[in-house]
Motif scaffolding. Structure first.
Motif, PDB file in Angstrom:
ATOM      1  N   CYS A  80       8.628  -6.237   1.337  1.00 24.90           N
ATOM      2  CA  CYS A  80       7.389  -6.056   0.574  1.00 24.90           C
ATOM      3  C   CYS A  80       7.573  -6.610  -0.827  1.00 24.90           C
ATOM      4  CB  CYS A  80       7.038  -4.572   0.510  1.00 24.90           C
ATOM      5  SG  CYS A  80       5.707  -4.204  -0.634  1.00 24.90           S
ATOM      6  N   SER A  81       6.690  -7.522  -1.237  1.00 21.63           N
ATOM      7  CA  SER A  81       6.768  -8.061  -2.595  1.00 21.63           C
ATOM      8  C   SER A  81       5.671  -7.517  -3.499  1.00 21.63           C
ATOM      9  CB  SER A  81       6.702  -9.590  -2.573  1.00 21.63           C
ATOM     10  OG  SER A  81       5.440 -10.011  -2.134  1.00 21.63           O
ATOM     11  N   CYS A  82       4.691  -6.791  -2.930  1.00 21.21           N
ATOM     12  CA  CYS A  82       3.580  -6.287  -3.750  1.00 21.21           C
ATOM     13  C   CYS A  82       3.870  -4.928  -4.360  1.00 21.21           C
ATOM     14  CB  CYS A  82       2.295  -6.229  -2.937  1.00 21.21           C
ATOM     15  SG  CYS A  82       2.227  -4.922  -1.698  1.00 21.21           S
ATOM     16  N   GLY A  83       4.701  -4.118  -3.702  1.00 22.98           N
ATOM     17  CA  GLY A  83       5.038  -2.791  -4.208  1.00 22.98           C
ATOM     18  C   GLY A  83       4.129  -1.691  -3.708  1.00 22.98           C
ATOM     19  N   TYR A  84       3.160  -1.995  -2.837  1.00 21.88           N
ATOM     20  CA  TYR A  84       2.202  -0.992  -2.362  1.00 21.88           C
ATOM     21  C   TYR A  84       2.453  -0.546  -0.921  1.00 21.88           C
ATOM     22  CZ  TYR A  84      -0.569  -1.859  -6.525  1.00 21.88           C
ATOM     23  OH  TYR A  84      -0.986  -1.953  -7.827  1.00 21.88           O
ATOM     24  N   SER A  85       3.427  -1.114  -0.245  1.00 24.22           N
ATOM     25  CA  SER A  85       3.703  -0.774   1.149  1.00 24.22           C
ATOM     26  C   SER A  85       4.098   0.700   1.266  1.00 24.22           C
ATOM     27  CB  SER A  85       4.837  -1.660   1.670  1.00 24.22           C
ATOM     28  OG  SER A  85       5.208  -1.244   2.955  1.00 24.22           O
ATOM     29  N   HIS A  86       3.693   1.327   2.371  1.00 19.99           N
ATOM     30  CA  HIS A  86       4.051   2.728   2.624  1.00 19.99           C
ATOM     31  C   HIS A  86       5.383   2.844   3.347  1.00 19.99           C
ATOM     32  CE1 HIS A  86       0.074   3.859   1.268  1.00 19.99           C
ATOM     33  NE2 HIS A  86      -0.445   2.972   2.100  1.00 19.99           N
ATOM     34  N   TYR A 130       8.129  -0.142  -7.264  1.00 17.77           N
ATOM     35  CA  TYR A 130       8.011   1.030  -6.411  1.00 17.77           C
ATOM     36  C   TYR A 130       9.007   2.094  -6.840  1.00 17.77           C
ATOM     37  CZ  TYR A 130       8.111   3.967  -2.275  1.00 17.77           C
ATOM     38  OH  TYR A 130       8.067   5.036  -1.422  1.00 17.77           O
ATOM     39  N   ASP A 131      10.201   1.663  -7.243  1.00 16.89           N
ATOM     40  CA  ASP A 131      11.256   2.588  -7.634  1.00 16.89           C
ATOM     41  C   ASP A 131      12.141   1.897  -8.664  1.00 16.89           C
ATOM     42  OD1 ASP A 131      12.847   4.817  -7.711  1.00 16.89           O
ATOM     43  OD2 ASP A 131      13.563   4.674  -5.640  1.00 16.89           O
ATOM     44  N   LYS A 132      12.912   2.674  -9.405  1.00 17.13           N
ATOM     45  CA  LYS A 132      13.780   2.112 -10.440  1.00 17.13           C
ATOM     46  C   LYS A 132      15.203   1.897  -9.952  1.00 17.13           C
ATOM     47  CE  LYS A 132      11.135   4.381 -14.022  1.00 17.13           C
ATOM     48  NZ  LYS A 132      11.157   5.373 -15.100  1.00 17.13           N
ATOM     49  N   LYS A 133      15.428   2.056  -8.664  1.00 17.47           N
ATOM     50  CA  LYS A 133      16.760   1.823  -8.099  1.00 17.47           C
ATOM     51  C   LYS A 133      16.627   1.123  -6.746  1.00 17.47           C
ATOM     52  CE  LYS A 133      16.871   6.638  -6.605  1.00 17.47           C
ATOM     53  NZ  LYS A 133      15.584   7.010  -7.084  1.00 17.47           N
ATOM     54  N   HIS A 160      -0.724  -5.142   1.478  1.00 16.59           N
ATOM     55  CA  HIS A 160      -1.135  -6.158   0.504  1.00 16.59           C
ATOM     56  C   HIS A 160      -2.480  -6.795   0.873  1.00 16.59           C
ATOM     57  CE1 HIS A 160       1.114  -8.347   3.615  1.00 16.59           C
ATOM     58  NE2 HIS A 160       0.298  -9.343   3.358  1.00 16.59           N
ATOM     59  N   LYS A 161      -2.842  -6.774   2.144  1.00 16.42           N
ATOM     60  CA  LYS A 161      -4.111  -7.382   2.581  1.00 16.42           C
ATOM     61  C   LYS A 161      -5.316  -6.599   2.068  1.00 16.42           C
ATOM     62  CE  LYS A 161      -1.968  -9.115   6.744  1.00 16.42           C
ATOM     63  NZ  LYS A 161      -1.862  -8.971   8.190  1.00 16.42           N
ATOM     64  N   THR A 162      -5.157  -5.303   1.815  1.00 14.55           N
ATOM     65  CA  THR A 162      -6.281  -4.480   1.351  1.00 14.55           C
ATOM     66  C   THR A 162      -6.446  -4.534  -0.165  1.00 14.55           C
ATOM     67  OG1 THR A 162      -4.909  -2.504   1.132  1.00 14.55           O
ATOM     68  CG2 THR A 162      -5.964  -2.879   3.260  1.00 14.55           C
TER      69      THR A 162
END
Length: 152
Positions: A81-87, A63-66, A96-98
């Motif tokens: 969040c382990s998927c990286g797609y959370s808002h 999601y980010d580099k820091k 992650h469910k979608t």
């Protein structure tokens, strides 16, 4: 002579046979079940790639580099969040469910949040590159050249 209960029942059925339609019982064999097109086949392989991995959920999209500094309260349960797609990074919002889609065989790994608690209330650095080996806390993995070169 007293008849056993099952025999009494059978004789009563014979007497009323004209009003009953008797159906022959037949035991199904595994071959009968395999030929049935309506029966769903049992899938022996995992539905998601690495679904049964003992390492926990797969490492997600960066999601980010820091890292993200956040004050966490002792005893409270958090979902990272382990998927990286959370808002609502770095915490999970269920996005992650979608990602799984509707196909029977999934193409994306099955992501799920990392649930954790902390022992003392203070600021913690939570990983946003999702590549840490000390989930959910940052271990400096974001400093690797391959992660710094990623386009987000």
């Amino acid at each position: 002579m007293a008849l056993p209960m099952k025999l009494k029942y059978f004789r009563n059925l014979q007497k009323k046979a004209s009003s009953f339609v008797l159906i022959q019982r037949r035991f199904l064999t595994p071959d009968d079940l395999a030929d049935d097109p309506k029966r769903k086949k049992h899938v022996e392989e995992p539905q998601f790639p690495d679904e049964y991995s003992l390492d926990g959920p797969p490492k997600g999209k960066s999601y980010d580099k820091k890292p993200f500094s956040m004050e966490l309260t002792a005893g409270k349960r958090y979902s990272w969040c382990s998927c990286g797609y959370s808002h609502t990074q770095p915490m999970c919002d269920g996005t992650h469910k979608t990602l799984w889609g509707t196909a029977e065989k999934k193409t994306m790994p099955k992501a799920r949040p990392i649930r954790f608690q902390v022992d003392e209330t203070k600021n913690y650095w939570l990983c946003n590159c999702k590549q840490t080996s000390k989930r959910p806390f940052c271990d400096g993995t974001h400093k690797r050249p391959d992660i710094q070169e990623l386009k987000l």
